[in-house]
Design a protein around this motif. Structure first.
Motif, PDB file in Angstrom:
ATOM      1  N   ALA A  31     -34.042 -25.309 -38.216  1.00 64.24           N
ATOM      2  CA  ALA A  31     -34.226 -24.258 -39.225  1.00 64.24           C
ATOM      3  C   ALA A  31     -35.108 -23.121 -38.722  1.00 64.24           C
ATOM      4  N   ASN A  32     -35.941 -23.413 -37.736  1.00 65.73           N
ATOM      5  CA  ASN A  32     -36.826 -22.394 -37.190  1.00 65.73           C
ATOM      6  C   ASN A  32     -36.258 -21.690 -35.971  1.00 65.73           C
ATOM      7  N   GLY A  33     -35.009 -22.022 -35.640  1.00 68.04           N
ATOM      8  CA  GLY A  33     -34.373 -21.375 -34.507  1.00 68.04           C
ATOM      9  C   GLY A  33     -34.659 -22.033 -33.178  1.00 68.04           C
ATOM     10  N   ALA A  34     -35.439 -23.117 -33.200  1.00 64.82           N
ATOM     11  CA  ALA A  34     -35.732 -23.821 -31.947  1.00 64.82           C
ATOM     12  C   ALA A  34     -34.501 -24.602 -31.497  1.00 64.82           C
ATOM     13  N   GLY A  35     -34.459 -24.900 -30.216  1.00 66.42           N
ATOM     14  CA  GLY A  35     -33.315 -25.632 -29.683  1.00 66.42           C
ATOM     15  C   GLY A  35     -32.184 -24.695 -29.356  1.00 66.42           C
ATOM     16  N   GLY A  36     -30.953 -25.179 -29.485  1.00 68.17           N
ATOM     17  CA  GLY A  36     -29.803 -24.337 -29.205  1.00 68.17           C
ATOM     18  C   GLY A  36     -29.408 -24.373 -27.757  1.00 68.17           C
ATOM     19  N   ARG A  37     -29.004 -23.225 -27.235  1.00 63.89           N
ATOM     20  CA  ARG A  37     -28.422 -23.140 -25.906  1.00 63.89           C
ATOM     21  C   ARG A  37     -29.481 -23.294 -24.813  1.00 63.89           C
ATOM     22  N   GLU A  38     -29.117 -24.059 -23.777  1.00 62.74           N
ATOM     23  CA  GLU A  38     -29.986 -24.183 -22.605  1.00 62.74           C
ATOM     24  C   GLU A  38     -29.982 -22.864 -21.828  1.00 62.74           C
ATOM     25  N   PRO A  39     -31.020 -22.604 -21.013  1.00 66.02           N
ATOM     26  CA  PRO A  39     -31.050 -21.351 -20.260  1.00 66.02           C
ATOM     27  C   PRO A  39     -29.855 -21.161 -19.327  1.00 66.02           C
ATOM     28  N   PHE A  40     -29.284 -22.258 -18.849  1.00 63.65           N
ATOM     29  CA  PHE A  40     -28.176 -22.162 -17.901  1.00 63.65           C
ATOM     30  C   PHE A  40     -26.819 -22.156 -18.590  1.00 63.65           C
ATOM     31  N   GLU A  41     -26.789 -22.225 -19.927  1.00 60.95           N
ATOM     32  CA  GLU A  41     -25.540 -22.198 -20.664  1.00 60.95           C
ATOM     33  C   GLU A  41     -25.197 -20.764 -21.070  1.00 60.95           C
ATOM     34  N   THR A  42     -23.906 -20.514 -21.249  1.00 61.39           N
ATOM     35  CA  THR A  42     -23.451 -19.183 -21.645  1.00 61.39           C
ATOM     36  C   THR A  42     -22.780 -19.254 -23.010  1.00 61.39           C
ATOM     37  N   PRO A  43     -22.751 -18.154 -23.756  1.00 58.90           N
ATOM     38  CA  PRO A  43     -22.087 -18.173 -25.067  1.00 58.90           C
ATOM     39  C   PRO A  43     -20.582 -18.344 -24.918  1.00 58.90           C
ATOM     40  N   GLY A  44     -19.981 -18.919 -25.925  1.00 55.01           N
ATOM     41  CA  GLY A  44     -18.537 -19.105 -25.909  1.00 55.01           C
ATOM     42  C   GLY A  44     -17.802 -17.887 -26.409  1.00 55.01           C
ATOM     43  N   ALA A  45     -16.480 -17.939 -26.286  1.00 52.85           N
ATOM     44  CA  ALA A  45     -15.652 -16.839 -26.759  1.00 52.85           C
ATOM     45  C   ALA A  45     -15.680 -16.744 -28.280  1.00 52.85           C
ATOM     46  N   THR A  46     -16.001 -17.838 -28.963  1.00 52.96           N
ATOM     47  CA  THR A  46     -16.198 -17.838 -30.399  1.00 52.96           C
ATOM     48  C   THR A  46     -17.396 -18.711 -30.703  1.00 52.96           C
ATOM     49  N   ASP A  47     -18.180 -18.327 -31.681  1.00 56.82           N
ATOM     50  CA  ASP A  47     -19.355 -19.107 -32.054  1.00 56.82           C
ATOM     51  C   ASP A  47     -19.046 -20.134 -33.135  1.00 56.82           C
ATOM     52  N   ARG A  48     -17.803 -20.221 -33.546  1.00 62.50           N
ATOM     53  CA  ARG A  48     -17.460 -21.188 -34.579  1.00 62.50           C
ATOM     54  C   ARG A  48     -17.711 -22.599 -34.082  1.00 62.50           C
ATOM     55  N   ASP A  49     -18.292 -23.433 -34.921  1.00 62.94           N
ATOM     56  CA  ASP A  49     -18.555 -24.826 -34.606  1.00 62.94           C
ATOM     57  C   ASP A  49     -17.474 -25.668 -35.278  1.00 62.94           C
ATOM     58  N   PRO A  50     -16.530 -26.263 -34.523  1.00 60.07           N
ATOM     59  CA  PRO A  50     -15.439 -27.004 -35.157  1.00 60.07           C
ATOM     60  C   PRO A  50     -15.924 -28.201 -35.948  1.00 60.07           C
ATOM     61  N   VAL A  51     -17.024 -28.829 -35.539  1.00 60.86           N
ATOM     62  CA  VAL A  51     -17.547 -29.967 -36.296  1.00 60.86           C
ATOM     63  C   VAL A  51     -18.056 -29.498 -37.648  1.00 60.86           C
ATOM     64  N   ARG A  52     -18.818 -28.402 -37.649  1.00 60.13           N
ATOM     65  CA  ARG A  52     -19.335 -27.878 -38.913  1.00 60.13           C
ATOM     66  C   ARG A  52     -18.189 -27.373 -39.795  1.00 60.13           C
ATOM     67  N   ASP A  53     -17.180 -26.738 -39.185  1.00 58.59           N
ATOM     68  CA  ASP A  53     -16.020 -26.275 -39.949  1.00 58.59           C
ATOM     69  C   ASP A  53     -15.386 -27.421 -40.718  1.00 58.59           C
ATOM     70  N   THR A  54     -15.174 -28.534 -40.023  1.00 55.80           N
ATOM     71  CA  THR A  54     -14.498 -29.666 -40.640  1.00 55.80           C
ATOM     72  C   THR A  54     -15.350 -30.261 -41.747  1.00 55.80           C
ATOM     73  N   ARG A  55     -16.640 -30.377 -41.514  1.00 60.77           N
ATOM     74  CA  ARG A  55     -17.521 -30.925 -42.545  1.00 60.77           C
ATOM     75  C   ARG A  55     -17.543 -30.033 -43.780  1.00 60.77           C
ATOM     76  N   ASN A  56     -17.609 -28.722 -43.575  1.00 59.97           N
ATOM     77  CA  ASN A  56     -17.623 -27.806 -44.704  1.00 59.97           C
ATOM     78  C   ASN A  56     -16.348 -27.893 -45.512  1.00 59.97           C
ATOM     79  N   GLU A  57     -15.213 -28.038 -44.827  1.00 61.34           N
ATOM     80  CA  GLU A  57     -13.934 -28.139 -45.527  1.00 61.34           C
ATOM     81  C   GLU A  57     -13.863 -29.436 -46.333  1.00 61.34           C
ATOM     82  N   ASP A  58     -14.437 -30.510 -45.783  1.00 62.04           N
ATOM     83  CA  ASP A  58     -14.415 -31.791 -46.476  1.00 62.04           C
ATOM     84  C   ASP A  58     -15.244 -31.763 -47.757  1.00 62.04           C
ATOM     85  N   THR A  59     -16.295 -30.937 -47.755  1.00 60.66           N
ATOM     86  CA  THR A  59     -17.158 -30.885 -48.929  1.00 60.66           C
ATOM     87  C   THR A  59     -16.758 -29.799 -49.897  1.00 60.66           C
TER      88      THR A  59
END
Length: 248
Positions: A220-248
């Motif tokens: 919630a405080n923005g900590a964590g997330g991408r490692e310094p050696f990781e790059t952003p994806g072509a889309t920021d959508r999270d398929p796991v979160r998408d599926t959970r949101n649809e289920d609820t």
């Protein structure tokens, strides 16, 4: 790219239950991925190779070597084997991760998983029966060997296999649902052990000795997330979160 604002791009959320062909992904700009497409087009796991120790680097780089000839599977089994691996992994153009050769090498060496379903034969026998079953189903349904069928027909057969619905011929010697589990475990383990697959999914590679700092994603405080050696994806959508949101 398809509209990812809703989870309809996920297979279980589409009316036909199928994922869009991976060609919707952008072309890879760094490194190599299967078919040179991926969600992380600017990521190459080998950019971090200087953080690996010598043993780790040797193991990873060895996976890029040219695949050897098949030794476990016969010449008669090879077409169905390759067609099956390509179909379930949606690898229909080069470069391909050489999954058929990787599975073959494991079975040749007898490096099995250390357990076996009580109602199933040895994994090596399961593979042979599965390939014979695919040939039986393809011939009965389409009058062609499995490798000679169209992509749509192969996907239809594989879909029924995944649901445990195939019968007749070699299938009658197997628990079909268990057989799917056995062969897919081997196929997926091979595919995702290859550095090209790591590039495709943005996986940062070996954690030794570098390690990972930001496990679990941002809080919630923005900590964590991408490692310094990781790059952003072509889309920021999270398929796991998408599926959970649809289920609820």
């Amino acid at each position: 790219m398809p509209d990812t604002s809703r989870p309809d791009h996920l297979p279980h959320r589409r009316p036909d239950g199928r994922a869009p062909h991976p060609s919707w992904l952008p072309r890879q700009r760094r490194g190599t991925t299967p078919q040179m497409i991926g969600r992380y087009p600017d990521f190459d796991v080998f950019d971090a190779a200087d953080t690996w120790d010598a043993a780790t680097a040797t193991v990873v780089r060895a996976r890029l070597g040219p695949p050897g000839p098949l030794r476990f599977f016969t010449a008669a089994e090879e077409p169905a084997l390759r067609a099956f691996c390509d179909t379930v992994l949606a690898q229909d153009t080069e470069p391909r991760v050489p999954v058929a050769e990787m599975v073959d090498e494991k079975l040749t060496a007898g490096r099995l998983d250390g357990y076996q379903y009580v109602d199933m034969p040895d994994d090596r026998d399961t593979w042979r029966l599965v390939l014979a079953g695919l040939e039986h189903t393809a011939t009965a349904g389409y009058r062609l060997g499995f490798a000679g069928c169209t992509a749509e027909h192969r996907e239809n057969i594989v879909g029924e296999f995944a649901k445990g619905r195939l019968v007749g011929g070699a299938w009658d010697q197997l628990n079909v649902s268990r057989a799917w589990s056995v062969v897919m475990r081997a196929v997926l383990a091979a595919f995702y052990s290859h550095p090209w697959a790591w590039n495709e999914i943005g996986f940062g590679g070996p954690a030794y000795p570098r390690g990972y700092m930001r496990l679990g994603g941002p809080d919630a405080n923005g900590a964590g997330g991408r490692e310094p050696f990781e790059t952003p994806g072509a889309t920021d959508r999270d398929p796991v979160r998408d599926t959970r949101n649809e289920d609820t």
